[in-house]
Design a protein around this motif. Structure first.
Motif, PDB file in Angstrom:
ATOM      1  N   GLN A 197       0.821  -1.204   0.000  1.00  0.00           N
ATOM      2  CA  GLN A 197       0.000   0.000   0.000  1.00  0.00           C
ATOM      3  C   GLN A 197       0.861   1.263   0.000  1.00  0.00           C
ATOM      4  N   PHE A 198       0.385   2.299  -0.706  1.00  0.00           N
ATOM      5  CA  PHE A 198       1.032   3.621  -0.667  1.00  0.00           C
ATOM      6  C   PHE A 198      -0.034   4.698  -0.494  1.00  0.00           C
ATOM      7  N   TYR A 199       0.398   5.874  -0.036  1.00  0.00           N
ATOM      8  CA  TYR A 199      -0.496   7.053   0.108  1.00  0.00           C
ATOM      9  C   TYR A 199      -1.639   6.760   1.087  1.00  0.00           C
ATOM     10  N   GLY A 200      -2.823   7.310   0.835  1.00  0.00           N
ATOM     11  CA  GLY A 200      -3.968   7.072   1.718  1.00  0.00           C
ATOM     12  C   GLY A 200      -3.910   7.920   2.984  1.00  0.00           C
ATOM     13  N   ASN A 201      -4.657   7.493   3.999  1.00  0.00           N
ATOM     14  CA  ASN A 201      -4.692   8.257   5.244  1.00  0.00           C
ATOM     15  C   ASN A 201      -4.876   7.340   6.443  1.00  0.00           C
ATOM     16  N   VAL A 202      -4.778   7.939   7.625  1.00  0.00           N
ATOM     17  CA  VAL A 202      -4.824   7.156   8.862  1.00  0.00           C
ATOM     18  C   VAL A 202      -6.096   7.498   9.633  1.00  0.00           C
ATOM     19  N   ARG A 203      -6.854   6.487   9.972  1.00  0.00           N
ATOM     20  CA  ARG A 203      -8.060   6.676  10.788  1.00  0.00           C
ATOM     21  C   ARG A 203      -7.821   6.015  12.135  1.00  0.00           C
ATOM     22  N   LYS A 204      -8.312   6.681  13.188  1.00  0.00           N
ATOM     23  CA  LYS A 204      -8.157   6.105  14.528  1.00  0.00           C
ATOM     24  C   LYS A 204      -9.494   5.579  15.020  1.00  0.00           C
ATOM     25  N   SER A 205      -9.441   4.482  15.786  1.00  0.00           N
ATOM     26  CA  SER A 205     -10.669   3.987  16.417  1.00  0.00           C
ATOM     27  C   SER A 205     -10.290   3.438  17.796  1.00  0.00           C
ATOM     28  N   VAL A 213      -6.605   2.410  18.182  1.00  0.00           N
ATOM     29  CA  VAL A 213      -6.016   1.600  17.115  1.00  0.00           C
ATOM     30  C   VAL A 213      -5.955   2.447  15.845  1.00  0.00           C
ATOM     31  N   CYS A 214      -4.828   2.358  15.134  1.00  0.00           N
ATOM     32  CA  CYS A 214      -4.676   3.129  13.898  1.00  0.00           C
ATOM     33  C   CYS A 214      -4.929   2.246  12.681  1.00  0.00           C
ATOM     34  N   HIS A 215      -5.662   2.788  11.706  1.00  0.00           N
ATOM     35  CA  HIS A 215      -5.957   2.051  10.476  1.00  0.00           C
ATOM     36  C   HIS A 215      -5.441   2.873   9.303  1.00  0.00           C
ATOM     37  N   TRP A 216      -4.560   2.273   8.548  1.00  0.00           N
ATOM     38  CA  TRP A 216      -4.047   2.951   7.333  1.00  0.00           C
ATOM     39  C   TRP A 216      -4.967   2.551   6.194  1.00  0.00           C
ATOM     40  N   GLU A 217      -5.620   3.524   5.589  1.00  0.00           N
ATOM     41  CA  GLU A 217      -6.666   3.217   4.614  1.00  0.00           C
ATOM     42  C   GLU A 217      -6.489   3.991   3.310  1.00  0.00           C
ATOM     43  N   GLY A 218      -7.109   3.438   2.273  1.00  0.00           N
ATOM     44  CA  GLY A 218      -7.155   4.126   0.981  1.00  0.00           C
ATOM     45  C   GLY A 218      -5.811   4.083   0.282  1.00  0.00           C
ATOM     46  N   GLY A 219      -5.645   4.980  -0.679  1.00  0.00           N
ATOM     47  CA  GLY A 219      -4.381   5.038  -1.408  1.00  0.00           C
ATOM     48  C   GLY A 219      -4.311   4.026  -2.517  1.00  0.00           C
ATOM     49  N   GLU A 220      -3.110   3.571  -2.799  1.00  0.00           N
ATOM     50  CA  GLU A 220      -2.876   2.782  -4.001  1.00  0.00           C
ATOM     51  C   GLU A 220      -2.239   1.451  -3.603  1.00  0.00           C
ATOM     52  N   ILE A 221      -2.581   0.414  -4.337  1.00  0.00           N
ATOM     53  CA  ILE A 221      -2.001  -0.901  -4.053  1.00  0.00           C
ATOM     54  C   ILE A 221      -1.164  -1.361  -5.249  1.00  0.00           C
ATOM     55  N   VAL A 222       0.037  -1.817  -4.961  1.00  0.00           N
ATOM     56  CA  VAL A 222       0.894  -2.409  -5.998  1.00  0.00           C
ATOM     57  C   VAL A 222       1.269  -3.808  -5.507  1.00  0.00           C
ATOM     58  N   GLY A 290      17.386  11.632  -3.211  1.00  0.00           N
ATOM     59  CA  GLY A 290      16.068  11.967  -2.673  1.00  0.00           C
ATOM     60  C   GLY A 290      14.891  11.978  -3.646  1.00  0.00           C
ATOM     61  N   LYS A 291      14.824  11.035  -4.560  1.00  0.00           N
ATOM     62  CA  LYS A 291      13.702  10.991  -5.511  1.00  0.00           C
ATOM     63  C   LYS A 291      12.531  10.162  -4.954  1.00  0.00           C
ATOM     64  N   GLU A 292      11.313  10.641  -5.187  1.00  0.00           N
ATOM     65  CA  GLU A 292      10.137   9.948  -4.658  1.00  0.00           C
ATOM     66  C   GLU A 292      10.101   8.473  -5.076  1.00  0.00           C
ATOM     67  N   LEU A 293      10.448   8.201  -6.330  1.00  0.00           N
ATOM     68  CA  LEU A 293      10.382   6.805  -6.792  1.00  0.00           C
ATOM     69  C   LEU A 293      11.365   5.911  -6.011  1.00  0.00           C
ATOM     70  N   ARG A 294      12.457   6.474  -5.614  1.00  0.00           N
ATOM     71  CA  ARG A 294      13.431   5.718  -4.813  1.00  0.00           C
ATOM     72  C   ARG A 294      12.818   5.347  -3.457  1.00  0.00           C
ATOM     73  N   LEU A 295      12.128   6.295  -2.844  1.00  0.00           N
ATOM     74  CA  LEU A 295      11.485   6.000  -1.559  1.00  0.00           C
ATOM     75  C   LEU A 295      10.406   4.937  -1.748  1.00  0.00           C
ATOM     76  N   LYS A 296       9.708   5.015  -2.865  1.00  0.00           N
ATOM     77  CA  LYS A 296       8.701   3.997  -3.181  1.00  0.00           C
ATOM     78  C   LYS A 296       9.349   2.624  -3.324  1.00  0.00           C
ATOM     79  N   PRO A 391       1.769   7.810   5.308  1.00  0.00           N
ATOM     80  CA  PRO A 391       1.299   8.634   6.429  1.00  0.00           C
ATOM     81  C   PRO A 391       1.405   7.937   7.783  1.00  0.00           C
ATOM     82  N   ARG A 392       1.100   6.676   7.853  1.00  0.00           N
ATOM     83  CA  ARG A 392       1.163   5.985   9.138  1.00  0.00           C
ATOM     84  C   ARG A 392       2.614   5.822   9.599  1.00  0.00           C
TER      85      ARG A 392
END
Ligand code: C3B
Length: 829
Positions: A197-205, A213-222, A290-296, A391-392
């Motif tokens: 998973q990449f990107y998305g956001n964090v929801r707490k419950s 508890v933190c939930h990493w949700e949404g974004g993109e899946i590879v 420091g290129k984004e693709l490298r971090l990916k 984000p998480r």
């Protein structure tokens, strides 16, 4: 639990690898005729290579299966070596030698109408690395398997490895290295996949107990797909695994909406975007861009590997606290540091462990190897980029940092400076995550790669961490090289000669046995044969130079070699300035005087990072000097300057055994270790070098009378740099003559090299070329003199080889196993 009749049926048909020539030939013919769909009438060398490799691969994979089975049954601790680079080179010759069937294959290939050397030459290098760091990982895999350690390598399956270098009109031109056309050594595991998973956001419950508890949700899946490469040990059935991840669009990602709406092209584009992650190796050595693709890439690889490791651990049904008893993970530089964060996330967010319990497990699991002190190579990522992509993970990094800084504050109350200096978050504009600091905090051991380097990291870049954690956390493991590839494979005649003077080929498993060679040093016939082998290796390189560059060089000349990545800190500029000085001196001599000079061939090779302008200028200057010197009738054989295109592992195997003198001349304190220095000495060549990296320990082992050391010491570097900038900096007359020759156009358009000269003369000479020039020249004169006494030279070479036992990567892996991983080899019945 498998029923007996079924067991019997499988056992009856179990694949038995070939052991003789007939069996080998049968396998080759079968692969040519079925796997490759060819025949006697259209089997070229390429097909013969493929079939031979497939025959050996089949053998390896049966041992691979047994090894994995053995490890699972024994249920012992495993080591995982996480590296973004594995510079493997060719596999076939190595496989044949490690399983001990090269002679069998030679005979079989011969009967089938080919020459084994030609078949070996067909193989494309697996070049998934830049330089020392990647080749070290490859040597480690060889040692881990040879010593029967339960160990896996984890990396990325780049579609394009390090670029192919062409030299056109004296300039480096980069060509993509598409190496996967046909790779018989890899096994795609289409059933071993992980969704990342990449990107998305964090929801707490809140859970039932009121815990957040933190939930990493949404974004993109590879999706990550595993490709396995068998790694055979030498003279042991152990065959380990190198697992490389390849990216592809996840099946959920393929946009059926778009597809059904007829937007086929854009749904294919999504697919390609996913595949981009593992498409290309970043071609920088000792440089962070420091290129984004490298971090990916980093997160993709780390997350897939950890998922795999955790999945394997869970099968054992043990409690989480036992994780570090079953798993050791080594971080090869900071590139895999996100693994620290990812494991904490898995344990806390997914498995529901408490923070402290999880953090204990994490820090007991990881070890971190630092490979450089160069500031431009230390990885940092902008907080904003991390927030966007992971984000998480950024939240977890902030929490790790908070708890860490709280503990520091307790230890050093009211010391704000130490808090700022060790914070994982650099309070700069933009804010940055310091990956080395995260790796230190997240590991139980941190090691450098040679004694000087390990001292330097503890007294300079990481000194505040030593104050906090104490010296026990920091250790040294001096690098090593595998004698299988770098002596037995690269220099078969020398390996045989050594075997005849020691206890057979035992030295290949215990390199300290080389010391027996000293007993034969007074044996004139032995020395003669030694010298003949060196000469034959030089003749082979001479022919290669003739074929590729159409330059005639004299194999009796002194071969002076500097092959490695091009970098200002490695100082190829010092070498070429020295060559120009030699050329000018020869030109100034009378013909009679010239006749007394020692002929020398200066050989260079290495790639420059495509964006490293100064390194490319250095390549250009070397080539221009060669163009002038090599056709100067006054000079003839006395000096030749050669640039070997596209230096890589397989070329190193030819170049290293042909060297009389190799150059390891980095500014003191900049080369963490170096490993080619070890390869050259092991092959009977001497070194000219600075007091840097492993040169220092090589000197201690072989004796200072057997190495040509020169130049500034690391403790004086800072003062000299300061003096260059704030005092008056002058350049001596000899070096100025070199600059004058360059600037008068002797070697082409002077403007091309203006910046290179100015860097030394006008801009503070950061790498201390001017300080070391005179002692370099003087030392080269000593080399000339000593080379004239061939008998004494050969004695020095033999003595040096005899004392190189320490530099085996086997010794190095045993040190990691004992001091960092706490793992034991798996005995084989
Ligand atoms: C290299 C160092 O530059 C060498 O001195 C060292 O021998 C090897 O690592 C192996 O430890 N290195 C590299 O190739 N790439 C980096 N990014 C950092 C260090």
């Amino acid at each position: 639990s498998i029923p007996e009749p079924q067991r019997e049926a499988w056992k009856k048909h179990q694949v038995q690898g070939f052991t003789d020539k007939d069996g080998f030939e049968k396998e080759v013919v079968r692969h040519v005729e079925t796997t490759l769909a060819r025949s006697l009438f259209n089997c070229d060398e390429g097909a013969a290579y493929s079939a031979t490799s497939l025959a050996f691969r089949d053998r390896l994979i049966t041992e691979w299966n047994k090894t994995q089975q053995r490890q699972t049954t024994a249920d012992t601790k495993r080591v995982y070596y996480l590296s973004l680079e594995f510079l493997m080179g060719r596999a076939l010759d190595n496989a044949m030698l490690n399983v001990g069937l090269k002679d069998v294959a030679r005979g079989g290939i011969d009967e089938l109408g080919f020459r084994i050397e030609d078949i070996i030459e067909q193989e494309h290098d697996a070049a998934l690395g830049n330089g020392g760091l990647g080749r070290l990982a490859a040597c480690f895999l060889d040692s881990l398997a040879s010593l029967n350690y339960p160990a896996w390598g984890y990396g990325l399956r780049y579609r394009y490895g390090i670029f192919k270098q062409e030299i056109i009109n004296g300039y480096q031109v980069e060509v993509p290295d598409y190496w996967l056309d046909f790779n018989p050594w890899e096994f795609p595991r289409h059933d071993v996949t992980v969704d990342i998973q990449f990107y998305g956001n964090v929801r707490k419950s809140q859970d039932d107990n009121g815990k957040t508890v933190c939930h990493w949700e949404g974004g993109e899946i590879v999706t990550a797909v595993a490709y396995d490469m068998p790694i055979p040990g030498y003279a042991t059935p152990s065959t380990n695994n190198l697992r490389l991840w390849s990216s592809k669009a996840s099946s959920g990602e393929f946009d059926f909406q778009k597809f059904n709406n007829g937007d086929y092209e854009s749904s294919v584009a999504d697919q390609q975007r996913a595949e981009t992650i593992s498409a290309v190796l970043y071609p920088n050595d000792n440089l962070d861009r420091g290129k984004e693709l490298r971090l990916k890439q980093q997160y993709f690889w780390v997350a897939a590997s950890l998922y795999d490791i955790v999945r394997r651990f869970k099968k054992s049904k043990r409690a989480w606290r036992e994780f570090p008893d079953q798993v050791a993970i080594q971080l090869n530089d900071t590139h895999p540091t996100l693994a620290v964060v990812e494991l904490q996330r898995i344990l806390v967010d997914i498995e529901g462990l408490e923070w402290d319990e999880a953090w204990n497990i994490v820090t007991s699991t990881f070890g971190y190897t630092n490979h450089t002190v160069l500031p431009e190579a230390l990885e940092k990522w902008p907080v904003g980029l991390m927030q966007h992509l992971l984000p998480r993970h950024l939240q977890i990094i902030y929490d790790i940092n908070l708890f860490f800084l709280q503990s520091v504050e307790k230890k050093f109350p009211n010391d704000r400076d130490i808090l700022t200096s060790v914070s994982i978050i650099e309070e700069s504009q933009p804010k940055m995550v310091r990956m080395a600091y995260l790796a230190i905090v997240g590991s139980h051991k941190v090691n450098g790669v040679a004694e000087l380097h390990s001292d330097l990291i503890q007294t300079t870049i990481f000194k505040d961490f030593v104050k906090i954690f104490g010296t026990d956390k920091f250790t040294n493991v001096t690098n090593g090289i595998t004698p299988r590839r770098w002596l037995h494979q690269a220099n078969p005649r020398l390996s045989e000669l050594i075997a005849s003077k020691t206890s057979g080929h035992e030295f290949l498993k215990d390199l300290t046995q080389l010391n027996k060679l000293e007993l034969s040093i007074d044996d004139a016939a032995f020395r003669k044969e030694w010298a003949e082998i060196k000469y034959a290796n030089k003749v082979r390189l001479t022919k290669y130079i003739k074929k590729t560059l159409d330059v005639n060089v004299n194999p009796a000349a002194l071969f002076d070699v500097q092959v490695k990545r091009i970098h200002e800190y490695k100082r190829q500029q010092l070498n070429i300035f020295g060559v120009i000085h030699r050329y000018l001196a020869l030109k100034a001599m009378s013909p009679e005087e010239r006749k007394k000079q020692l002929p020398r061939v200066s050989i260079f090779g290495g790639k420059a990072a495509p964006g490293y302008w100064m390194a490319k200028q250095i390549i250009h200057l070397i080539n221009n000097v060669g163009a002038v010197v090599n056709k100067d009738p006054d000079i003839g054989d006395l000096l030749k300057v050669i640039y070997l295109e596209d230096y890589n592992v397989s070329k190193a195997e030819m170049i290293v055994p042909a060297s009389d003198l190799s150059e390891h001349i980095s500014t003191a304190g900049t080369e963490a270790s170096g490993t080619s220095n070890m390869k050259f000495v092991l092959n009977g060549g001497l070194i000219i070098g600075t007091c840097d990296g492993a040169n220092i320990e090589i000197t201690r082992e072989i004796g200072q009378e057997n190495i040509f050391l020169f130049g500034t010491l690391s403790e004086d570097v800072e003062d000299l740099r300061h003096a260059h900038t704030y005092g008056s900096h002058t350049v001596d007359a000899d070096l100025n003559k070199v600059f004058d020759a360059i600037q008068s156009g002797t070697f082409g358009e002077p403007n091309d090299f203006g910046a290179m000269v100015a860097a030394v003369r006008d801009h503070g000479d950061y790498y201390l070329v001017s300080d070391d020039f005179q002692s370099y020249i003087d030392t080269q004169k000593m080399v000339d003199n000593e080379y004239r006494n061939q008998d004494e030279w050969v004695r020095k070479c033999i003595r040096s080889v005899a004392r190189m036992g320490f530099f085996s990567s086997d010794r190095c892996i045993n040190e990691y196993a004992e001091g960092i991983w706490n793992v034991e080899p798996l005995a084989i019945k």
